[in-house]
Design an enzyme around this catalytic site. Sequence first.
Site, PDB file in Angstrom:
ATOM      1  N   CYS A  35       0.837  -1.197   0.000  1.00 55.40           N
ATOM      2  CA  CYS A  35       0.000   0.000   0.000  1.00 55.40           C
ATOM      3  C   CYS A  35       0.877   1.254   0.000  1.00 55.40           C
ATOM      4  CB  CYS A  35      -0.995  -0.030   1.158  1.00 55.40           C
ATOM      5  SG  CYS A  35      -2.346   1.164   0.966  1.00 55.40           S
ATOM      6  N   HIS A  73      -3.880  -4.540   0.033  1.00 55.02           N
ATOM      7  CA  HIS A  73      -3.453  -5.138   1.303  1.00 55.02           C
ATOM      8  C   HIS A  73      -3.573  -6.656   1.206  1.00 55.02           C
ATOM      9  CE1 HIS A  73      -3.034  -1.560   3.882  1.00 55.02           C
ATOM     10  NE2 HIS A  73      -3.975  -1.037   3.096  1.00 55.02           N
ATOM     11  N   GLU A  99      -2.696  -8.835   3.325  1.00 58.41           N
ATOM     12  CA  GLU A  99      -3.084  -9.390   4.626  1.00 58.41           C
ATOM     13  C   GLU A  99      -4.591  -9.316   4.848  1.00 58.41           C
ATOM     14  OE1 GLU A  99      -2.517  -5.000   5.491  1.00 58.41           O
ATOM     15  OE2 GLU A  99      -1.685  -6.497   4.125  1.00 58.41           O
TER      16      GLU A  99
END
Length: 209
Positions: free
Chosen positions: A79, A181, A183
């Site tokens: 990001c 992202h 994650e």
Amino acid sequence: MIGIVDYGRGNLRSVEKALEKVGHEARIMGTPQELEEVNGLILPGVGAFADAMQALKEGEWIKPLLRFAASGKPFLGICLGMQVLFEVGEEHGEHVGLGLLAGRVVKFPPGKKVPHMGWNSLWIKQSSPLLEGIPDQSYFYFVHSYYAVPAESRDIIAASDYGIEFPAVVGKKNVWGAQFHPEKSSPWGLQLLTNFGKWVSEGETLSGY
């Protein structure tokens, strides 16, 4: 071991937990000296380009990060951490980035709500170990108001669309970046982190900067 840079601008614990979930050991690093102890590096980030660069400067991270990139070890920006890999960011004025990738970070043009927030698909432009096992047009989770404009089209690995096409995955030599992202992008985000961790665990290095 994968290091996660703690410079006060990232979702550190969520990245650490995602890496652990796919079986890769990770450690949040609070000082630049710890870079010598890891074989791979993730630079996360949330917020503004100028603030991120100021935090990296104040924490004396910049030269150690550049040395790490020069070592040829795997380096992934996420990001905002991807955006500061570039030479210049235009958020609230013009600000110098790390310069590991040639190009600028600019704001989305008028007509679209910002930030661009939510799930969006990728168009894979070229094969990469980072995207191994990830089908074209897989969905990932984005939150950003600015996007990268690489000077070299060959640095664009995958793109997405938000009124205009923009780079979603970039890379050159041993340095990669993901605008989304991973994650928060299960299952394909976890696959990307699996791929990154595999590269780190194999101890492979490429010609660095």
